[in-house]
Enzyme design. Sequence first.
Site, PDB file in Angstrom:
ATOM      1  N   ASN A  89       0.809  -1.224   0.000  1.00 40.94           N
ATOM      2  CA  ASN A  89       0.000   0.000   0.000  1.00 40.94           C
ATOM      3  C   ASN A  89       0.840   1.271   0.000  1.00 40.94           C
ATOM      4  O   ASN A  89       0.398   2.297  -0.506  1.00 40.94           O
ATOM      5  CB  ASN A  89      -0.926  -0.018   1.225  1.00 40.94           C
ATOM      6  CG  ASN A  89      -1.512   1.349   1.512  1.00 40.94           C
ATOM      7  OD1 ASN A  89      -2.434   1.808   0.846  1.00 40.94           O
ATOM      8  ND2 ASN A  89      -0.951   2.038   2.510  1.00 40.94           N
ATOM      9  N   SER A 140      -3.975   2.693  -8.477  1.00 39.58           N
ATOM     10  CA  SER A 140      -4.750   3.940  -8.588  1.00 39.58           C
ATOM     11  C   SER A 140      -5.552   3.927  -9.878  1.00 39.58           C
ATOM     12  O   SER A 140      -5.185   3.245 -10.851  1.00 39.58           O
ATOM     13  CB  SER A 140      -3.791   5.132  -8.597  1.00 39.58           C
ATOM     14  OG  SER A 140      -4.470   6.310  -8.969  1.00 39.58           O
ATOM     15  N   TYR A 153       3.464   9.773 -11.261  1.00 36.43           N
ATOM     16  CA  TYR A 153       2.522   8.924 -10.516  1.00 36.43           C
ATOM     17  C   TYR A 153       1.794   7.971 -11.478  1.00 36.43           C
ATOM     18  O   TYR A 153       1.706   6.769 -11.229  1.00 36.43           O
ATOM     19  CB  TYR A 153       1.528   9.824  -9.785  1.00 36.43           C
ATOM     20  CG  TYR A 153       0.617   9.093  -8.836  1.00 36.43           C
ATOM     21  CD1 TYR A 153       1.108   8.557  -7.653  1.00 36.43           C
ATOM     22  CD2 TYR A 153      -0.748   8.958  -9.113  1.00 36.43           C
ATOM     23  CE1 TYR A 153       0.266   7.896  -6.768  1.00 36.43           C
ATOM     24  CE2 TYR A 153      -1.600   8.306  -8.230  1.00 36.43           C
ATOM     25  CZ  TYR A 153      -1.089   7.780  -7.062  1.00 36.43           C
ATOM     26  OH  TYR A 153      -1.913   7.127  -6.193  1.00 36.43           O
ATOM     27  N   SER A 156       4.071   5.284 -12.749  1.00 35.74           N
ATOM     28  CA  SER A 156       4.395   4.302 -11.700  1.00 35.74           C
ATOM     29  C   SER A 156       3.237   3.338 -11.465  1.00 35.74           C
ATOM     30  O   SER A 156       3.447   2.134 -11.299  1.00 35.74           O
ATOM     31  CB  SER A 156       4.772   5.011 -10.382  1.00 35.74           C
ATOM     32  OG  SER A 156       3.638   5.564  -9.734  1.00 35.74           O
TER      33      SER A 156
HETATM   34  P1  NDP Z   1      -0.784   8.678   2.826  1.00 33.98           P
HETATM   35  O1  NDP Z   1       0.202   9.718   2.425  1.00 33.98           O
HETATM   36  O2  NDP Z   1      -1.832   8.997   3.820  1.00 33.98           O
HETATM   37  O3  NDP Z   1      -0.024   7.362   3.286  1.00 33.98           O
HETATM   38  C1  NDP Z   1       1.081   6.886   2.574  1.00 33.98           C
HETATM   39  C2  NDP Z   1       1.714   5.775   3.368  1.00 33.98           C
HETATM   40  O4  NDP Z   1       2.825   5.263   2.624  1.00 33.98           O
HETATM   41  C3  NDP Z   1       2.225   6.233   4.717  1.00 33.98           C
HETATM   42  O5  NDP Z   1       1.839   5.302   5.690  1.00 33.98           O
HETATM   43  C4  NDP Z   1       3.731   6.239   4.539  1.00 33.98           C
HETATM   44  O6  NDP Z   1       4.380   5.834   5.724  1.00 33.98           O
HETATM   45  C5  NDP Z   1       3.915   5.149   3.506  1.00 33.98           C
HETATM   46  N1  NDP Z   1       5.174   5.292   2.782  1.00 33.98           N
HETATM   47  C6  NDP Z   1       5.485   6.161   1.812  1.00 33.98           C
HETATM   48  N2  NDP Z   1       6.743   5.972   1.399  1.00 33.98           N
HETATM   49  C7  NDP Z   1       7.239   4.940   2.132  1.00 33.98           C
HETATM   50  C8  NDP Z   1       8.483   4.281   2.182  1.00 33.98           C
HETATM   51  N3  NDP Z   1       9.513   4.632   1.382  1.00 33.98           N
HETATM   52  N4  NDP Z   1       8.641   3.261   3.058  1.00 33.98           N
HETATM   53  C9  NDP Z   1       7.627   2.897   3.875  1.00 33.98           C
HETATM   54  N5  NDP Z   1       6.420   3.494   3.877  1.00 33.98           N
HETATM   55  C10 NDP Z   1       6.232   4.503   3.012  1.00 33.98           C
HETATM   56  O7  NDP Z   1      -1.444   8.225   1.438  1.00 33.98           O
HETATM   57  P2  NDP Z   1      -2.685   7.289   1.072  1.00 33.98           P
HETATM   58  O8  NDP Z   1      -3.166   6.538   2.231  1.00 33.98           O
HETATM   59  O9  NDP Z   1      -3.614   8.132   0.301  1.00 33.98           O
HETATM   60  O10 NDP Z   1      -1.965   6.326   0.031  1.00 33.98           O
HETATM   61  C11 NDP Z   1      -1.872   4.921   0.184  1.00 33.98           C
HETATM   62  C12 NDP Z   1      -1.824   4.292  -1.180  1.00 33.98           C
HETATM   63  O11 NDP Z   1      -3.046   4.573  -1.873  1.00 33.98           O
HETATM   64  C13 NDP Z   1      -0.697   4.832  -2.081  1.00 33.98           C
HETATM   65  O12 NDP Z   1      -0.103   3.762  -2.788  1.00 33.98           O
HETATM   66  C14 NDP Z   1      -1.437   5.744  -3.044  1.00 33.98           C
HETATM   67  O13 NDP Z   1      -0.773   5.876  -4.272  1.00 33.98           O
HETATM   68  C15 NDP Z   1      -2.761   5.030  -3.177  1.00 33.98           C
HETATM   69  N6  NDP Z   1      -3.847   5.870  -3.659  1.00 33.98           N
HETATM   70  C16 NDP Z   1      -4.255   6.975  -2.945  1.00 33.98           C
HETATM   71  C17 NDP Z   1      -5.270   7.772  -3.449  1.00 33.98           C
HETATM   72  C18 NDP Z   1      -5.761   8.978  -2.731  1.00 33.98           C
HETATM   73  O14 NDP Z   1      -6.483   9.785  -3.353  1.00 33.98           O
HETATM   74  N7  NDP Z   1      -5.451   9.167  -1.461  1.00 33.98           N
HETATM   75  C19 NDP Z   1      -5.917   7.453  -4.739  1.00 33.98           C
HETATM   76  C20 NDP Z   1      -5.416   6.287  -5.380  1.00 33.98           C
HETATM   77  C21 NDP Z   1      -4.419   5.523  -4.856  1.00 33.98           C
HETATM   78  P3  NDP Z   1       5.435   6.727   6.576  1.00 33.98           P
HETATM   79  O15 NDP Z   1       4.949   8.128   6.531  1.00 33.98           O
HETATM   80  O16 NDP Z   1       5.376   6.093   7.933  1.00 33.98           O
HETATM   81  O17 NDP Z   1       6.731   6.489   5.902  1.00 33.98           O
END
Ligand code: NDP
Length: 255
Positions: A89, A140, A153, A156
């Site tokens: 995720n 996504s 994005y 990816s």
């Molecule tokens: P958030 O920014 O709320 O959460 C992103 C999460 O990814 C955090 O928990 C962060 O953890 C973690 N993360 C990012 N980079 C790393 C890394 N290098 N190593 C470990 N953890 C990482 O975003 P969302 O909840 O919105 O996104 C979750 C997923 O859903 C993503 O893949 C996003 O592309 C996808 N998505 C989101 C949409 C939206 O509109 N919100 C729409 C479509 C898809 P930490 O900060 O602890 O590192």
Amino acid sequence: MSLSEKVVIVTGASSGIGAAIAQVLAREGALLALVGRNVANLEATRKTLQQQVKGIRAEIIAADVTKDAAAIVQQTITQFGRIDVLVNNAGILGKGGLIDLDIEEFDSVLNTNLRGVVLLTKAVLPHLLQTKGAVVNVSSCAGLRPFAGALSYGVSKAALDQFTRIVALEMAPQGVRVNSVNPGFVVTNIHQRIGIVDEEYNGMLQRAIASHPMGRVGDVFEVAEAVAFLASSKASFTTGALFPIDGGKHNLTPR
Ligand code: NDP
């Protein structure tokens, strides 16, 4: 849901959609490895789970998915002894199209959203082969159709979707299922993290509401429920599927 006692790794469990996925899986009886870099936020997710599900077992793994695949697997095995499901995720956004592309940001987005998924899935695979487990990737709507101005994005997530389909075919004879969910706009911190705030964010949100055929954006739990379904034995004959959760947006013709 048949997720009882299943060991599930959830990356990005410290925020947004990942934290909601952890909640839904915990309610279904899963044992959770919560992965992220921000330990305080991972603790907050675990506290919520403990408040909601009596006796929940959730371990925190502070790790970066771009670098720490081996450590994530090793710590999960040390804690639980097996791995049944991997939920990839964790993800980040990028800004802009080709003309204003920041190539370092492009590398960072691809590194997290694609390469990190490839590395962790490869590292987890021997364990999934033993358990006949499953992978669910959080992709996504931007993987399913192009959006001008979201180059890094979109590239990816489209590549991630092809990864899902290819690995699903490779692993089908071995009984490991690989699927993805493809959400539309969901309110989380993902936009704020790259500096989209205040008026810019509000404008983006209003455009998102208007551009989803159902006339609204999505909720983290609408995504999480679909992840739980694909992770569970209820989806036992489903592999290589890309499951849109976007109020119908993936069927709109790109402008
Ligand atoms: P958030 O920014 O709320 O959460 C992103 C999460 O990814 C955090 O928990 C962060 O953890 C973690 N993360 C990012 N980079 C790393 C890394 N290098 N190593 C470990 N953890 C990482 O975003 P969302 O909840 O919105 O996104 C979750 C997923 O859903 C993503 O893949 C996003 O592309 C996808 N998505 C989101 C949409 C939206 O509109 N919100 C729409 C479509 C898809 P930490 O900060 O602890 O590192």
